[in-house]
Design an enzyme around this catalytic site. Structure first.
Site, PDB file in Angstrom:
ATOM      1  N   PRO A  10       0.952  -1.312  -0.008  1.00 49.09           N
ATOM      2  CG  PRO A  10      -0.268  -1.178   2.186  1.00 49.09           C
ATOM      3  CD  PRO A  10       0.416  -1.971   1.205  1.00 49.09           C
ATOM      4  CG  ASN A  11      -0.278   4.345   1.259  1.00 46.15           C
ATOM      5  OD1 ASN A  11      -1.080   4.896   0.693  1.00 46.15           O
ATOM      6  ND2 ASN A  11      -0.333   3.964   2.423  1.00 46.15           N
ATOM      7  NE  ARG A  18       4.113   6.819   1.733  1.00 46.10           N
ATOM      8  CZ  ARG A  18       4.161   5.548   2.137  1.00 46.10           C
ATOM      9  NH1 ARG A  18       4.675   4.676   1.345  1.00 46.10           N
ATOM     10  NH2 ARG A  18       3.852   5.139   3.504  1.00 46.10           N
ATOM     11  CE1 TYR A  23       8.744   5.261   3.391  1.00 44.21           C
ATOM     12  CE2 TYR A  23       6.972   7.062   3.078  1.00 44.21           C
ATOM     13  CZ  TYR A  23       7.461   6.088   3.742  1.00 44.21           C
ATOM     14  OH  TYR A  23       6.903   5.592   4.972  1.00 44.21           O
ATOM     15  CG  ASN A  74       8.362  -1.875   0.960  1.00 39.97           C
ATOM     16  OD1 ASN A  74       7.659  -1.880   1.838  1.00 39.97           O
ATOM     17  ND2 ASN A  74       9.024  -0.774   0.269  1.00 39.97           N
ATOM     18  CB  ALA A  77       1.404   0.500   6.686  1.00 38.23           C
ATOM     19  CD  GLU A  98      10.489  -7.091   6.716  1.00 31.35           C
ATOM     20  OE1 GLU A  98      10.800  -8.099   7.332  1.00 31.35           O
ATOM     21  OE2 GLU A  98      10.260  -5.957   7.289  1.00 31.35           O
ATOM     22  CG  HIS A 100      10.759  -1.966   5.199  1.00 26.91           C
ATOM     23  ND1 HIS A 100       9.490  -1.719   5.130  1.00 26.91           N
ATOM     24  CD2 HIS A 100      11.036  -3.046   5.919  1.00 26.91           C
ATOM     25  CE1 HIS A 100       8.864  -2.981   5.505  1.00 26.91           C
ATOM     26  NE2 HIS A 100       9.833  -3.868   5.828  1.00 26.91           N
ATOM     27  NE  ARG A 107       9.635   6.568   8.947  1.00 26.32           N
ATOM     28  CZ  ARG A 107       8.654   6.062   7.888  1.00 26.32           C
ATOM     29  NH1 ARG A 107       8.956   5.341   7.067  1.00 26.32           N
ATOM     30  NH2 ARG A 107       7.823   7.107   7.927  1.00 26.32           N
TER      31      ARG A 107
END
Ligand code: DQA
Length: 150
Positions: A10-11, A18, A23, A74, A77, A98, A100, A107
């Site tokens: 998502p996103n 964004r 990012y 990735n 969320a 995985e 990111h 964070r």
């Protein structure tokens, strides 16, 4: 040629606009083309998919069985919330890295927990879009070692 699936959640379709300070300014299309080219250089065929829907991501992971030798995931969320995605990665028994873009450990606290980390062979975070290329290298090595063992 061995094939890998590059799955974005998502996103991540909004990459480029964004929160670019977090990012980066590259669009998803740019990241995916770089991945396809890099994969080709290391002898892999990369297929890319992005979805904002957990069920579509689940179906893509299930559908990877018999199609792909590795997955780069990735999950955005969903990383921090989805037991279902973790279970899917465990279920298909396909080596999954995985990724990111941001360093999730530096964070907010809620981003420190990753359900996927339990099922993935490893996690790469904090290197921006280069993380996908590092993941491709990791999978290329893993898959060639597997081939050598056969
Ligand atoms: C992300 C980190 C997640 O915490 C966030 O929800 C994202 C992107 C990353 O690539 O840094 O959507 O997965």
């Amino acid at each position: 040629m061995r094939s890998i699936l590059i799955l974005n959640g998502p996103n991540l379709n909004l990459l480029g606009t964004r929160q670019p300070e977090v990012y980066g300014r590259e669009t998803l299309e740019m990241v995916e083309s770089a991945c396809v080219a890099h994969a080709k250089n290391v002898g892999l065929k990369a297929e890319c998919l992005q979805s904002n829907h957990e069920g579509v991501l689940l179906d893509a992971i299930h559908g990877a069985r018999g199609m792909h030798g590795g997955i780069i995931l990735n999950a955005g969320a969903y990383t921090h919330t989805s037991v279902a995605l973790m279970d899917a990665v465990f279920s298909v028994e396909i080596p999954t890295v995985e990724v990111h873009l941001s360093n999730i450990h530096a964070r907010e606290e809620f981003r420190h927990r990753s359900f996927l980390a339990r099922a993935a062979i490893g996690q790469i975070c904090g290197f921006g879009s280069q993380g996908y290329l590092l993941a491709i290298d990791a999978l290329a090595q893993k898959l060639s070692l597997q081939d050598g063992a056969n």
